[in-house]
Motif scaffolding. Structure first.
Motif, PDB file in Angstrom:
ATOM      1  N   LEU A 147       5.998   5.868  -5.980  1.00 45.48           N
ATOM      2  CA  LEU A 147       7.025   5.923  -4.949  1.00 45.48           C
ATOM      3  C   LEU A 147       7.494   4.498  -4.684  1.00 45.48           C
ATOM      4  O   LEU A 147       6.682   3.585  -4.534  1.00 45.48           O
ATOM      5  N   MET A 148       8.803   4.295  -4.637  1.00 47.01           N
ATOM      6  CA  MET A 148       9.345   2.948  -4.457  1.00 47.01           C
ATOM      7  C   MET A 148       9.770   2.746  -3.002  1.00 47.01           C
ATOM      8  O   MET A 148      10.437   3.603  -2.414  1.00 47.01           O
ATOM      9  N   PHE A 149       9.361   1.602  -2.436  1.00 48.23           N
ATOM     10  CA  PHE A 149       9.716   1.237  -1.067  1.00 48.23           C
ATOM     11  C   PHE A 149      10.244  -0.190  -1.046  1.00 48.23           C
ATOM     12  O   PHE A 149       9.857  -1.017  -1.861  1.00 48.23           O
ATOM     13  N   GLY A 150      11.080  -0.478  -0.039  1.00 48.80           N
ATOM     14  CA  GLY A 150      11.635  -1.814   0.113  1.00 48.80           C
ATOM     15  C   GLY A 150      10.770  -2.737   0.949  1.00 48.80           C
ATOM     16  O   GLY A 150      10.785  -3.941   0.771  1.00 48.80           O
ATOM     17  N   ASP A 151      10.022  -2.147   1.898  1.00 48.18           N
ATOM     18  CA  ASP A 151       9.179  -2.978   2.755  1.00 48.18           C
ATOM     19  C   ASP A 151       8.031  -2.152   3.321  1.00 48.18           C
ATOM     20  O   ASP A 151       8.041  -0.930   3.255  1.00 48.18           O
ATOM     21  N   VAL A 152       7.020  -2.846   3.884  1.00 50.67           N
ATOM     22  CA  VAL A 152       5.844  -2.163   4.431  1.00 50.67           C
ATOM     23  C   VAL A 152       5.985  -1.845   5.914  1.00 50.67           C
ATOM     24  O   VAL A 152       5.289  -0.985   6.429  1.00 50.67           O
ATOM     25  N   LYS A 153       6.850  -2.546   6.601  1.00 54.44           N
ATOM     26  CA  LYS A 153       6.953  -2.389   8.057  1.00 54.44           C
ATOM     27  C   LYS A 153       7.832  -1.200   8.451  1.00 54.44           C
ATOM     28  O   LYS A 153       7.644  -0.644   9.527  1.00 54.44           O
ATOM     29  N   ASN A 154       8.781  -0.815   7.635  1.00 51.88           N
ATOM     30  CA  ASN A 154       9.703   0.246   8.031  1.00 51.88           C
ATOM     31  C   ASN A 154       9.596   1.480   7.149  1.00 51.88           C
ATOM     32  O   ASN A 154       8.985   2.466   7.537  1.00 51.88           O
ATOM     33  N   ASP A 155      10.206   1.446   5.955  1.00 54.26           N
ATOM     34  CA  ASP A 155      10.271   2.679   5.171  1.00 54.26           C
ATOM     35  C   ASP A 155       8.902   3.163   4.677  1.00 54.26           C
ATOM     36  O   ASP A 155       8.626   4.358   4.688  1.00 54.26           O
ATOM     37  N   TYR A 156       8.012   2.248   4.306  1.00 50.53           N
ATOM     38  CA  TYR A 156       6.670   2.678   3.898  1.00 50.53           C
ATOM     39  C   TYR A 156       5.933   3.309   5.076  1.00 50.53           C
ATOM     40  O   TYR A 156       5.387   4.407   4.983  1.00 50.53           O
ATOM     41  N   ARG A 157       5.914   2.617   6.202  1.00 52.25           N
ATOM     42  CA  ARG A 157       5.208   3.109   7.397  1.00 52.25           C
ATOM     43  C   ARG A 157       5.756   4.473   7.828  1.00 52.25           C
ATOM     44  O   ARG A 157       5.003   5.387   8.140  1.00 52.25           O
ATOM     45  N   GLU A 158       7.061   4.602   7.835  1.00 53.48           N
ATOM     46  CA  GLU A 158       7.690   5.871   8.216  1.00 53.48           C
ATOM     47  C   GLU A 158       7.256   7.001   7.270  1.00 53.48           C
ATOM     48  O   GLU A 158       6.941   8.103   7.705  1.00 53.48           O
ATOM     49  N   TYR A 159       7.231   6.718   5.977  1.00 52.92           N
ATOM     50  CA  TYR A 159       6.827   7.717   4.989  1.00 52.92           C
ATOM     51  C   TYR A 159       5.379   8.166   5.214  1.00 52.92           C
ATOM     52  O   TYR A 159       5.070   9.358   5.179  1.00 52.92           O
ATOM     53  N   VAL A 160       4.489   7.207   5.442  1.00 52.74           N
ATOM     54  CA  VAL A 160       3.060   7.502   5.627  1.00 52.74           C
ATOM     55  C   VAL A 160       2.847   8.413   6.829  1.00 52.74           C
ATOM     56  O   VAL A 160       2.095   9.390   6.748  1.00 52.74           O
ATOM     57  N   ILE A 161       3.513   8.124   7.929  1.00 55.44           N
ATOM     58  CA  ILE A 161       3.342   8.928   9.146  1.00 55.44           C
ATOM     59  C   ILE A 161       3.986  10.303   8.967  1.00 55.44           C
ATOM     60  O   ILE A 161       3.371  11.330   9.258  1.00 55.44           O
ATOM     61  N   LYS A 162       5.217  10.334   8.468  1.00 55.72           N
ATOM     62  CA  LYS A 162       5.942  11.594   8.291  1.00 55.72           C
ATOM     63  C   LYS A 162       5.205  12.540   7.338  1.00 55.72           C
ATOM     64  O   LYS A 162       5.197  13.752   7.543  1.00 55.72           O
ATOM     65  N   ASN A 163       4.571  11.994   6.298  1.00 54.51           N
ATOM     66  CA  ASN A 163       3.908  12.809   5.289  1.00 54.51           C
ATOM     67  C   ASN A 163       2.397  12.923   5.513  1.00 54.51           C
ATOM     68  O   ASN A 163       1.689  13.435   4.656  1.00 54.51           O
ATOM     69  N   ASN A 164       1.927  12.412   6.645  1.00 54.37           N
ATOM     70  CA  ASN A 164       0.512  12.449   7.014  1.00 54.37           C
ATOM     71  C   ASN A 164      -0.395  12.052   5.838  1.00 54.37           C
ATOM     72  O   ASN A 164      -1.251  12.826   5.395  1.00 54.37           O
ATOM     73  N   ILE A 165      -0.198  10.836   5.357  1.00 54.47           N
ATOM     74  CA  ILE A 165      -1.008  10.320   4.257  1.00 54.47           C
ATOM     75  C   ILE A 165      -2.401   9.999   4.789  1.00 54.47           C
ATOM     76  O   ILE A 165      -2.563   9.146   5.664  1.00 54.47           O
ATOM     77  N   THR A 166      -3.388  10.681   4.262  1.00 55.33           N
ATOM     78  CA  THR A 166      -4.763  10.577   4.744  1.00 55.33           C
ATOM     79  C   THR A 166      -5.408   9.250   4.365  1.00 55.33           C
ATOM     80  O   THR A 166      -6.115   8.645   5.164  1.00 55.33           O
ATOM     81  N   ILE A 167      -5.184   8.806   3.114  1.00 58.08           N
ATOM     82  CA  ILE A 167      -5.857   7.614   2.593  1.00 58.08           C
ATOM     83  C   ILE A 167      -4.815   6.611   2.117  1.00 58.08           C
ATOM     84  O   ILE A 167      -3.960   6.932   1.292  1.00 58.08           O
ATOM     85  N   GLN A 168      -4.910   5.384   2.650  1.00 64.54           N
ATOM     86  CA  GLN A 168      -4.035   4.290   2.216  1.00 64.54           C
ATOM     87  C   GLN A 168      -4.909   3.140   1.727  1.00 64.54           C
ATOM     88  O   GLN A 168      -5.689   2.591   2.497  1.00 64.54           O
ATOM     89  N   THR A 169      -4.769   2.798   0.468  1.00 61.52           N
ATOM     90  CA  THR A 169      -5.549   1.708  -0.121  1.00 61.52           C
ATOM     91  C   THR A 169      -4.628   0.544  -0.448  1.00 61.52           C
ATOM     92  O   THR A 169      -3.665   0.691  -1.193  1.00 61.52           O
TER      93      THR A 169
END
Length: 166
Positions: free
Chosen positions: A65-87
């Motif tokens: 999955l391609m993201f532009g930054d960690v503070k906005n689009d990545y963070r939003e994706y993780v919360i919206k998709n309830n990502i259990t594990i982030q490494t």
């Protein structure tokens, strides 16, 4: 269980990207491709100009999955998709073939005990000029290492919301 390996490789210029891509080809990419447990996706923080060269080097069965930054689009994706594990995993670092399996085993052993927890791995460093390995001297009892995994039953933050150093 949804697992993302989040890797920052976002360089504005080709010269800097090529320097890191050289290390990626030597350490990161073979490490990703050789994982014994392939139940993960890669969240790649990358300049779109460099995405395809990385995509072409990684096993086609591994979703990226391609993201532009960690503070906005990545963070939003993780919360919206309830990502259990982030490494967290840097683009120029190695991981042993059983690294993801170890994370999944620790997840299974602890998810019923805790709603949210961090797995904090203490890395060995490799000096590519001398070929020597050494134990990283930083005290990881006070800060998360650069090899940390955030586990949340209900995702409410991204793994990069807090810095891993003092």
């Amino acid at each position: 269980m949804k697992h993302l390996i989040v890797t920052r490789c976002n360089f504005k210029d080709d010269e800097r990207f090529n320097k890191y891509f050289s290390a990626m080809k030597k350490y990161y990419i073979p490490s990703i491709n050789s994982q014994t447990d392939k139940n993960f996706k890669i969240a790649l923080i990358v300049n779109p100009l460099h995405y395809q060269i990385i995509r072409d080097s990684i096993d086609k069965n591994i979703e990226i999955l391609m993201f532009g930054d960690v503070k906005n689009d990545y963070r939003e994706y993780v919360i919206k998709n309830n990502i259990t594990i982030q490494t967290r995993h840097d683009c120029d670092d190695y991981m042993s073939p059983n690294y993801i399996k170890k994370i999944h085993d620790l997840y299974e052993n602890n998810i019923l005990k805790y709603d949210t927890f961090i797995l904090n791995f203490h890395p060995y460093k490799h000096d590519s000029t001398t070929g020597k390995d050494y134990y990283h001297s930083r005290d990881y009892s006070k800060v998360c290492s650069m090899f940390s995994t955030l586990i949340q039953k209900n995702a409410s933050v991204g793994v990069f919301d807090q810095v891993h150093d003092l």
